[in-house]
Design a protein around this motif. Structure first.
Motif, PDB file in Angstrom:
ATOM      1  N   SER A   1       0.734  -1.056  -0.178  1.00 11.07           N
ATOM      2  CA  SER A   1       0.052   0.083   0.134  1.00 11.07           C
ATOM      3  C   SER A   1       0.783   1.171  -0.124  1.00 11.07           C
TER       4      SER A   1
ATOM      5  N   LYS B   1      -4.958   0.885  -3.795  1.00  7.15           N
ATOM      6  CA  LYS B   1      -6.237   0.974  -4.243  1.00  7.15           C
ATOM      7  C   LYS B   1      -5.865  -1.398  -4.240  1.00  7.15           C
TER       8      LYS B   1
ATOM      9  N   PHE C   1      -6.075  -2.587  -0.415  1.00  8.94           N
ATOM     10  CA  PHE C   1      -6.911  -2.479   0.139  1.00  8.94           C
ATOM     11  C   PHE C   1      -7.962  -3.358  -0.432  1.00  8.94           C
TER      12      PHE C   1
ATOM     13  N   ARG D   1      -9.687  -6.113   1.892  1.00  9.16           N
ATOM     14  CA  ARG D   1     -11.042  -5.963   2.701  1.00  9.16           C
ATOM     15  C   ARG D   1     -11.172  -7.410   2.016  1.00  9.16           C
TER      16      ARG D   1
ATOM     17  N   ALA E   1      -6.569  -2.111   6.425  1.00 10.98           N
ATOM     18  CA  ALA E   1      -7.806  -1.548   5.572  1.00 10.98           C
ATOM     19  C   ALA E   1      -8.202   0.041   5.483  1.00 10.98           C
TER      20      ALA E   1
ATOM     21  N   ILE F   1      -5.378   1.995   4.990  1.00  8.87           N
ATOM     22  CA  ILE F   1      -4.885   2.730   3.749  1.00  8.87           C
ATOM     23  C   ILE F   1      -5.973   3.475   2.683  1.00  8.87           C
ATOM     24  N   ALA F   2      -7.819   2.849   3.342  1.00 12.93           N
ATOM     25  CA  ALA F   2      -7.908   3.840   2.585  1.00 12.93           C
ATOM     26  C   ALA F   2      -8.472   5.098   2.884  1.00 12.93           C
TER      27      ALA F   2
END
Length: 221
Positions: free
Chosen positions: A11, A17, A20, A24, A45, A48-49
């Motif tokens: 990441s 992306k 992530f 997820r 997660a 990263i988002a």
């Protein structure tokens, strides 16, 4: 576990992306996951988002992590940062207030409550307690939490020049995205072009995607 371990470095090298999405998907496929792994994976997660600017996905991830560990200090700090970044400082104060015994969370609490008239009295108490803890750490010569001291020096003491020195010393040994953001914020406040250049060169070399850091560096509005 392998996917979580892979997602963290992936990441930060221009593939946020993909990291992530894979993370997820793996977490959602394991509803009975071990709580230790669950909080670790969902917190990552969320981070990263948030770096990508997808705040809805970040909040959903943090809430999933809280279901496993509602008192995890690292998770609470990351979630509070998201709330502050999205202008929800009252929610951040409500989240952090029960956890003021933790130094890093108390620091965030002081920052989040600083502009709230209704929290003026509690803010003064929190700020006084934080100042005492920082002073005690400085007297001990404790350099373990230099990132937090740099942020405290910048956001609470309003000493940008000293904050840059602390943030650069921290960045020499710790180079997580949050360390880069603290250095960039301090350097920008101090008008320190060399400090900003250090972060810019590191970001360019790693390919890190971080919308908040990009704004601090002047790369986007």
């Amino acid at each position: 576990v392998a996917i979580i371990c892979r997602a963290a470095p992936e990441s930060q090298i221009g593939r946020a992306k993909a990291a992530f999405d894979r993370l997820r998907e793996a977490l959602e496929a394991q509803p009975r996951i071990d709580p230790v792994i669950g909080v670790w994976g969902w917190t990552l997660a969320g981070e990263i988002a948030a770096r990508r600017g997808d705040m809805d996905s970040a909040e959903a991830a943090y809430r999933s992590a809280l279901a496993f560990a509602p008192r995890d200090a690292y998770l609470l700090g990351a979630y509070a940062d998201l709330l502050v970044d999205t202008g929800r400082v009252r929610d951040a104060v409500a989240l952090l207030a029960p956890h003021a015994r933790h130094d890093a969370l108390l620091l965030r609490l002081v920052i989040a409550s600083s502009g709230l008239d209704e929290e003026r009295a509690r803010h003064a108490v929190w700020k006084s307690e934080l100042a005492a803890r920082v002073d005690a750490a400085r007297r001990r010569g404790d350099g373990v939490h230099r990132r937090e001291e740099a942020l405290y020096t910048l956001a609470v003491e309003n000493d940008a020049a000293r904050a840059v020195a602390l943030a650069r010393a921290n960045f020499n040994v710790q180079r997580e995205p949050v360390d880069a953001r603290v250095l960039a914020a301090a350097a920008r406040a101090a008008g320190d072009a060399s400090g900003l250049r250090v972060v810019q060169e590191w970001q360019s070399a790693t390919g890190l995607e971080d919308v908040a850091l990009a704004r601090l560096l002047g790369n986007r509005s």
